[in-house]
Design an enzyme around this catalytic site. Structure first.
Site, mmCIF file in Angstrom:
data_model
loop_
_atom_site.group_PDB
_atom_site.id
_atom_site.type_symbol
_atom_site.label_atom_id
_atom_site.label_comp_id
_atom_site.label_asym_id
_atom_site.label_seq_id
_atom_site.Cartn_x
_atom_site.Cartn_y
_atom_site.Cartn_z
ATOM 1 N N ASN A 279 0.997 -1.175 -0.134
ATOM 2 C CA ASN A 279 0.157 0.149 0.074
ATOM 3 C C ASN A 279 0.801 1.298 -0.119
ATOM 4 O O ASN A 279 1.667 1.493 1.017
ATOM 5 C CB ASN A 279 -0.824 -0.009 1.030
ATOM 6 N N VAL A 280 0.925 2.057 -1.247
ATOM 7 C CA VAL A 280 1.517 3.177 -1.253
ATOM 8 C C VAL A 280 1.280 4.276 -0.246
ATOM 9 O O VAL A 280 2.028 5.158 0.216
ATOM 10 C CB VAL A 280 1.684 3.764 -2.672
ATOM 11 N N ASN B 197 2.150 6.160 -10.606
ATOM 12 C CA ASN B 197 0.664 6.098 -11.204
ATOM 13 C C ASN B 197 -0.190 5.654 -10.244
ATOM 14 O O ASN B 197 -1.406 5.721 -10.639
ATOM 15 C CB ASN B 197 1.082 5.024 -12.381
ATOM 16 N N TYR C 207 -9.637 15.317 -5.342
ATOM 17 C CA TYR C 207 -9.074 14.702 -6.528
ATOM 18 C C TYR C 207 -8.238 15.963 -7.034
ATOM 19 O O TYR C 207 -6.812 15.531 -7.154
ATOM 20 C CB TYR C 207 -9.692 13.880 -7.714
ATOM 21 N N SER D 217 -5.145 17.090 -4.786
ATOM 22 C CA SER D 217 -4.184 16.080 -4.572
ATOM 23 C C SER D 217 -3.353 16.088 -6.015
ATOM 24 O O SER D 217 -1.964 15.946 -5.696
ATOM 25 C CB SER D 217 -4.732 14.465 -4.293
ATOM 26 N N LYS D 218 -3.871 16.124 -6.885
ATOM 27 C CA LYS D 218 -3.168 16.239 -8.434
ATOM 28 C C LYS D 218 -2.362 17.647 -8.373
ATOM 29 O O LYS D 218 -1.190 17.589 -9.004
ATOM 30 C CB LYS D 218 -4.076 15.908 -9.440
ATOM 31 N N ILE E 270 -9.294 9.540 -20.069
ATOM 32 C CA ILE E 270 -8.692 8.508 -20.494
ATOM 33 C C ILE E 270 -9.655 7.272 -20.198
ATOM 34 O O ILE E 270 -10.152 6.981 -19.315
ATOM 35 C CB ILE E 270 -7.303 8.160 -19.715
#
Length: 190
Positions: free
Chosen positions: A8-9, A35, A99, A102-103, A132
């Protein structure tokens, strides 16, 4: 060859284990591609502490943890770090505040780290994909998908292979002076 390491990152120790197992198997690290990413759609005011922590832990801190543990193995020989961000990290998105945040943080991490690591011949860049065709967008029904495709000037969702080709470009000698950049691949949407 490739190895599979399940960790788990979000965990500082889990990220260290990924790097340690990579070094054990390959002896060195030349490229890191951060990623891992999750999203949750909804109003920010309805977010829970768990929502906030989870998205920031995976999308931002996970990349930081992997990079922190990997950098010492690149110091003497150089390398490439590619962070997979999002177009929403540049402009923000309603109902995707967590989201987007965080990005956006990942984008600034990319730019700042690129300046810090350039003297060590370590290049750090990010790719900011648009819509995508991935599992993350599989919740869209046919009508929602069609409407979204109509908003994209190129008239379609991007392909994962298009993002992968940019990753490869950033990791080759074809881009030796390119660092600290956020490359948006969004079919002209933004």
């Amino acid at each position: 060859y490739a190895i599979k390491v399940k960790e788990n990152v979000k965990s500082f120790e889990g990220a260290k284990n990924i790097i340690d197992k990579t070094i054990e198997s390959f002896g060195s690290i030349d490229i890191i591609v951060n990623n891992a990413g999750i999203s949750k759609i909804g109003l920010f005011m309805d977010s829970t502490k768990e929502d906030i922590d989870n998205i920031l832990d995976v999308n931002l801190k996970g990349a930081m943890y992997i990079t922190k543990h990997g950098l010492p193995h690149m110091l003497n020989k150089g390398g490439n770090i590619i962070n997979i961000s999002s177009m929403w990290g540049e402009v923000g998105a309603s109902c995707e505040v967590l989201y987007s945040s965080s990005k956006g943080g990942l984008n600034l991490f990319t730019k700042a780290l690129a300046k810090e690591m350039a003297p060590s011949n370590i290049r750090v860049n990010a790719i900011a994909p648009g819509v995508i065709d991935t599992e993350m967008n599989s919740f869209l029904d046919d009508d929602e998908r069609r409407e979204l495709e109509e908003e994209i000037p190129m008239g379609r969702f991007g392909k994962t292979s298009e993002i992968a080709k940019c990753v490869v470009f950033l990791c080759t000698d074809d881009s030796p002076y390119l660092t600290g950049q956020i490359i948006r691949i969004d079919g002209g949407l933004i």
